[in-house]
Motif scaffolding. Sequence first.
Motif, short mmCIF file in Angstrom:
data_model
loop_
_atom_site.label_atom_id
_atom_site.label_comp_id
_atom_site.label_asym_id
_atom_site.label_seq_id
_atom_site.Cartn_x
_atom_site.Cartn_y
_atom_site.Cartn_z
N ILE A 194 40.82 34.10 44.53
CA ILE A 194 41.39 33.30 43.47
C ILE A 194 42.02 34.28 42.48
CG2 ILE A 194 39.84 31.33 43.70
CD1 ILE A 194 38.17 32.42 41.44
N GLU A 195 43.09 33.87 41.87
CA GLU A 195 43.76 34.72 40.90
C GLU A 195 43.26 34.35 39.51
OE1 GLU A 195 48.26 35.35 39.62
OE2 GLU A 195 47.84 35.81 41.72
N VAL A 196 42.74 35.34 38.80
CA VAL A 196 42.15 35.11 37.49
C VAL A 196 42.92 35.92 36.45
CG1 VAL A 196 40.06 35.45 36.11
CG2 VAL A 196 39.87 34.73 38.48
N PRO A 197 43.48 35.24 35.43
CA PRO A 197 44.15 35.99 34.37
C PRO A 197 43.12 36.60 33.42
CG PRO A 197 44.31 33.64 33.95
CD PRO A 197 43.62 33.80 35.27
N VAL A 198 43.33 37.84 33.04
CA VAL A 198 42.44 38.52 32.10
C VAL A 198 42.77 38.03 30.70
CG1 VAL A 198 41.72 40.74 31.15
CG2 VAL A 198 42.27 40.54 33.59
N GLU A 199 41.75 37.62 29.96
CA GLU A 199 41.93 37.14 28.60
C GLU A 199 41.39 38.17 27.62
OE1 GLU A 199 40.10 33.32 28.35
OE2 GLU A 199 41.35 32.50 29.95
N MET A 200 41.77 38.04 26.36
CA MET A 200 41.30 38.95 25.31
C MET A 200 39.77 38.97 25.30
SD MET A 200 42.33 40.99 22.92
CE MET A 200 43.93 40.52 22.32
N GLY A 201 39.20 40.14 25.31
CA GLY A 201 37.74 40.29 25.27
C GLY A 201 37.08 40.37 26.64
N VAL B 29 31.47 44.18 40.46
CA VAL B 29 32.48 44.97 39.73
C VAL B 29 33.18 45.91 40.71
CG1 VAL B 29 32.80 46.81 38.03
CG2 VAL B 29 31.42 44.82 37.45
N ARG B 30 32.42 46.58 41.56
CA ARG B 30 33.00 47.51 42.53
C ARG B 30 33.92 46.76 43.49
NH1 ARG B 30 35.21 51.75 42.71
NH2 ARG B 30 33.64 52.45 41.29
N LEU B 31 33.52 45.57 43.91
CA LEU B 31 34.34 44.76 44.80
C LEU B 31 35.67 44.39 44.14
CD1 LEU B 31 34.30 43.29 47.57
CD2 LEU B 31 33.34 41.33 46.38
N ILE B 32 35.63 44.00 42.87
CA ILE B 32 36.85 43.66 42.14
C ILE B 32 37.74 44.88 41.98
CG2 ILE B 32 37.77 42.91 39.90
CD1 ILE B 32 35.23 41.12 39.67
N ILE B 33 37.15 46.03 41.65
CA ILE B 33 37.93 47.27 41.51
C ILE B 33 38.62 47.61 42.83
CG2 ILE B 33 37.72 49.78 41.25
CD1 ILE B 33 35.62 49.22 39.06
N ASP B 34 37.87 47.55 43.92
CA ASP B 34 38.42 47.89 45.23
C ASP B 34 39.54 46.94 45.65
OD1 ASP B 34 36.67 50.00 45.42
OD2 ASP B 34 35.29 48.99 46.79
N GLU B 35 39.31 45.66 45.48
CA GLU B 35 40.27 44.67 45.95
C GLU B 35 41.54 44.62 45.11
OE1 GLU B 35 40.37 43.12 48.84
OE2 GLU B 35 38.62 44.34 49.21
N ASN B 36 41.46 45.09 43.87
CA ASN B 36 42.64 45.10 43.01
C ASN B 36 43.26 46.49 42.90
OD1 ASN B 36 42.97 42.28 41.65
ND2 ASN B 36 40.78 42.66 41.80
N LEU C 27 43.84 39.33 38.13
CA LEU C 27 42.93 39.97 39.08
C LEU C 27 42.67 39.02 40.24
CD1 LEU C 27 40.24 41.49 36.69
CD2 LEU C 27 42.14 42.68 37.82
N HIS C 28 42.57 39.58 41.44
CA HIS C 28 42.16 38.80 42.61
C HIS C 28 40.66 38.91 42.71
CE1 HIS C 28 46.42 39.53 43.67
NE2 HIS C 28 46.33 38.26 44.02
N ILE C 29 40.00 37.77 42.63
CA ILE C 29 38.53 37.72 42.68
C ILE C 29 38.14 37.09 44.02
CG2 ILE C 29 36.44 36.87 41.56
CD1 ILE C 29 38.11 38.76 39.81
N PRO C 30 37.28 37.76 44.79
CA PRO C 30 36.83 37.19 46.07
C PRO C 30 36.15 35.83 45.85
CG PRO C 30 36.19 39.48 45.90
CD PRO C 30 36.71 39.08 44.55
N ASN C 31 36.52 34.88 46.67
CA ASN C 31 35.96 33.54 46.61
C ASN C 31 35.31 33.26 47.96
OD1 ASN C 31 35.40 30.96 45.72
ND2 ASN C 31 37.40 30.17 46.31
N PRO C 32 33.97 33.30 48.01
CA PRO C 32 33.31 33.16 49.32
C PRO C 32 33.50 31.79 49.93
CG PRO C 32 31.70 33.09 47.55
CD PRO C 32 33.03 33.38 46.92
#
Length: 93
Positions: free
Chosen positions: A39-46, A68-75, A88-93
């Motif tokens: 899923i694509e997640v927009p980063v918001e302030m904070g 966190v490591r999974l998000i870093i690797d995938e992006n 950010l692309h967040i894995p969605n099981p």
Amino acid sequence: MKQYLFIIMLGSLLFTSVVHIVSGLEWSNTAEASSFDYIEVPVEMGDTLWTIADRYNEEHQRSIRDMVRLIIDENNLQDPYIYPGQNLHIPNP
């Protein structure tokens, strides 16, 4: 002479600390990560990687650190900093 000895001791302490920290990290396998939909997640302030990982980790049931490591690797993030407006692309099981 004392300054030289102090610099050597400080350098060896820093080196030992870095080795200790790096050896404790659990790197995720990118082959494992590619088995997810995203899923694509927009980063918001904070937002931080930690808060985003915590928010989307419920279904993964992983440690936040692993998520966190999974998000870093995938992006393909080069550092742990994220910015408002970034997607950010967040894995969605």
